[in-house]
Write an enzyme that holds these catalytic residues in place. Sequence first.
Site, PDB file in Angstrom:
ATOM      1  N   HIS A   1       0.721  -1.218  -0.043  1.00  0.00           N
ATOM      2  CA  HIS A   1       0.000   0.110  -0.100  1.00  0.00           C
ATOM      3  C   HIS A   1       0.877   1.242   0.087  1.00  0.00           C
ATOM      4  CE1 HIS A   1      -3.036  -2.822   2.245  1.00  0.00           C
ATOM      5  NE2 HIS A   1      -3.359  -2.973   0.984  1.00  0.00           N
TER       6      HIS A   1
ATOM      7  N   LYS B   1       4.442   6.098   8.170  1.00  0.00           N
ATOM      8  CA  LYS B   1       4.118   5.182   8.928  1.00  0.00           C
ATOM      9  C   LYS B   1       5.174   4.817   9.917  1.00  0.00           C
ATOM     10  CE  LYS B   1       0.777   3.152   5.657  1.00  0.00           C
ATOM     11  NZ  LYS B   1       0.411   2.048   4.951  1.00  0.00           N
TER      12      LYS B   1
ATOM     13  N   TYR C   1       0.059   0.801  13.972  1.00  0.00           N
ATOM     14  CA  TYR C   1       0.403   2.013  13.076  1.00  0.00           C
ATOM     15  C   TYR C   1       0.255   3.508  13.445  1.00  0.00           C
ATOM     16  CZ  TYR C   1      -0.895  -1.680   9.730  1.00  0.00           C
ATOM     17  OH  TYR C   1      -1.206  -2.887   8.924  1.00  0.00           O
TER      18      TYR C   1
ATOM     19  N   ASP D   1      -6.092  -6.269  -2.760  1.00  0.00           N
ATOM     20  CA  ASP D   1      -4.623  -6.584  -2.933  1.00  0.00           C
ATOM     21  C   ASP D   1      -4.195  -7.664  -3.962  1.00  0.00           C
ATOM     22  OD1 ASP D   1      -3.815  -4.629  -0.949  1.00  0.00           O
ATOM     23  OD2 ASP D   1      -3.714  -6.264   0.592  1.00  0.00           O
TER      24      ASP D   1
END
Length: 200
Positions: A62, A72, A132, A169
């Site tokens: 991603h 991140k 995250y 995905d």
Amino acid sequence: MKYRELSIGGAFAFTPTVFPDDRGTFCANYTASTFTEAIGHPLRLGQYHNSVSRRGTLRGVHFADVPPGQAKFVTCTRGSLLDVVVDLRVGSPTFGQWDSLVLDAVACQGIYLSEGLGHAFMALEDDTVAAYLNSTEYNPGAEHEIDPFDPDLALPWPEDITPLVSDRDRNAPTLQQALQAGALPDYEACSARYAALRTN
């Protein structure tokens, strides 16, 4: 806390000191001074979230549009996972290359990915929790994905684990398809973003 830059510029591994005793363990997964020393600017927090994954769950690759992008800081607070960073920045000297790190709840390592880098991971145990810290809030219109099984990337997924992948995905474009569509971040734009963050 120690840190090191990975082979992909803008990606860093952070290793805290873990303090065990007869009650369990304690560690500081993040310290502002060490992070700022490594990255050159403080961590910006737009959103915190976590995911719980069965063994074999594969999330990614991603990435988000730059600007503003989404950086991140990822840790694993239960179980273990194989975390992979992919350089998707067109014009980068390491474009199309990747690096990886096993994150678990024992060593408490974290990984930071700057804006423009692709992120993916596979859970190596049931009930693995990935946490995250994201620099921006989730913006579905600016979020994109790359096929995690793209043979040109040859990402290091364990051969003895059957991957569990979302339709999003599984149907993602390859790196070359995304490149031809003009969907990938530009290295110069990313570098300008990093410079602006360091001076603000």
